[in-house]
Design an enzyme around this catalytic site. Structure first.
Site, PDB file in Angstrom:
ATOM      1  N   ASP A  12       0.728  -1.371  -0.461  1.00  0.00           N
ATOM      2  CA  ASP A  12      -0.027  -0.124  -0.153  1.00  0.00           C
ATOM      3  C   ASP A  12       0.687   1.560  -0.079  1.00  0.00           C
ATOM      4  O   ASP A  12       1.627   1.360   0.485  1.00  0.00           O
ATOM      5  CB  ASP A  12      -0.706  -0.307   1.193  1.00  0.00           C
ATOM      6  CG  ASP A  12      -1.914   1.340   1.681  1.00  0.00           C
ATOM      7  OD1 ASP A  12      -2.707   2.083   0.355  1.00  0.00           O
ATOM      8  OD2 ASP A  12      -1.929   1.614   2.642  1.00  0.00           O
ATOM      9  N   ASP A  14       0.054   5.130   0.991  1.00  0.00           N
ATOM     10  CA  ASP A  14      -0.264   5.825   1.788  1.00  0.00           C
ATOM     11  C   ASP A  14      -0.029   5.128   3.554  1.00  0.00           C
ATOM     12  O   ASP A  14      -1.229   4.383   4.045  1.00  0.00           O
ATOM     13  CB  ASP A  14      -1.371   6.663   2.098  1.00  0.00           C
ATOM     14  CG  ASP A  14      -1.391   7.938   1.235  1.00  0.00           C
ATOM     15  OD1 ASP A  14       0.073   7.775   0.111  1.00  0.00           O
ATOM     16  OD2 ASP A  14      -2.858   7.910   0.335  1.00  0.00           O
TER      17      ASP A  14
END
Length: 179
Positions: A12, A14
């Protein structure tokens, strides 16, 4: 059925690669708002050196909501890849769901579609691959794609294992691979 040959780590963005919701930045809508988290380039380089393809799979609903354009998002991702490359870390591909959160699209995590597409495109062996995220939708997407899903920053019973940051998770992966 052909034999899958490549191992991969899906990240992922952020909260795993860069800061989000910190004192410096709430959301990343411009390249100058992207701050790599400590140890991230080194951790990604360790994965590269161990033969892993490294992918970024990220929900970027800010595009669908009008906070930035797809071109602006691409510039942010090019900036991120360049900053990582300065320290020897390579990202194989970055895939983003740019739909607004309420659109119920097929690609937004927790749906596994971005991961499944990359598994198909790059001939990835799911038994030798991992998803690393900082939120439950990341873990759910990895689990739905059939790969070990690791949580950083937070904890959840849905995750295979939980770690304080990407560096710790990568060190565990490199040990797990030997087991």
């Amino acid at each position: 059925m052909k034999h899958q040959v490549n191992k991969a780590v899906f990240l992922d963005r952020d909260g795993v690669i860069n800061e989000v919701k910190t004192k410096r930045v709430k959301f990343v809508n411009r390249p100058d708002e992207l701050y790599l988290l400590q140890g991230v380039p080194e951790a990604i380089k360790k994965l590269n050196d161990a033969g892993y393809k490294v992918f970024v799979v990220t929900n970027q609903g800010g595009v669908g909501l009008g906070y930035m354009t797809e071109d602006e998002l691409n510039i942010i991702h090019e900036h991120m890849a360049k900053e990582l490359a300065k320290q020897g870390a390579q990202i194989t591909e970055i895939m983003a769901c740019t739909h607004a959160p309420h659109e119920n699209c097929y690609c937004r995590k927790p749906n596994p579609q971005m991961i499944l597409d990359l598994i198909e495109d790059y001939d990835i062996d799911i038994m030798k691959s991992y998803m690393i995220g900082d939120r439950e939708p990341d873990i759910e997407a990895g689990n739905a794609a059939g790969i070990k899903s690791l949580m950083v920053v937070d904890t959840t019973p849905e995750a295979y294992k939980c770690f304080k940051d990407l560096s710790e998770a990568v060190d565990w992966i490199l040990e797990d691979e030997k087991a």
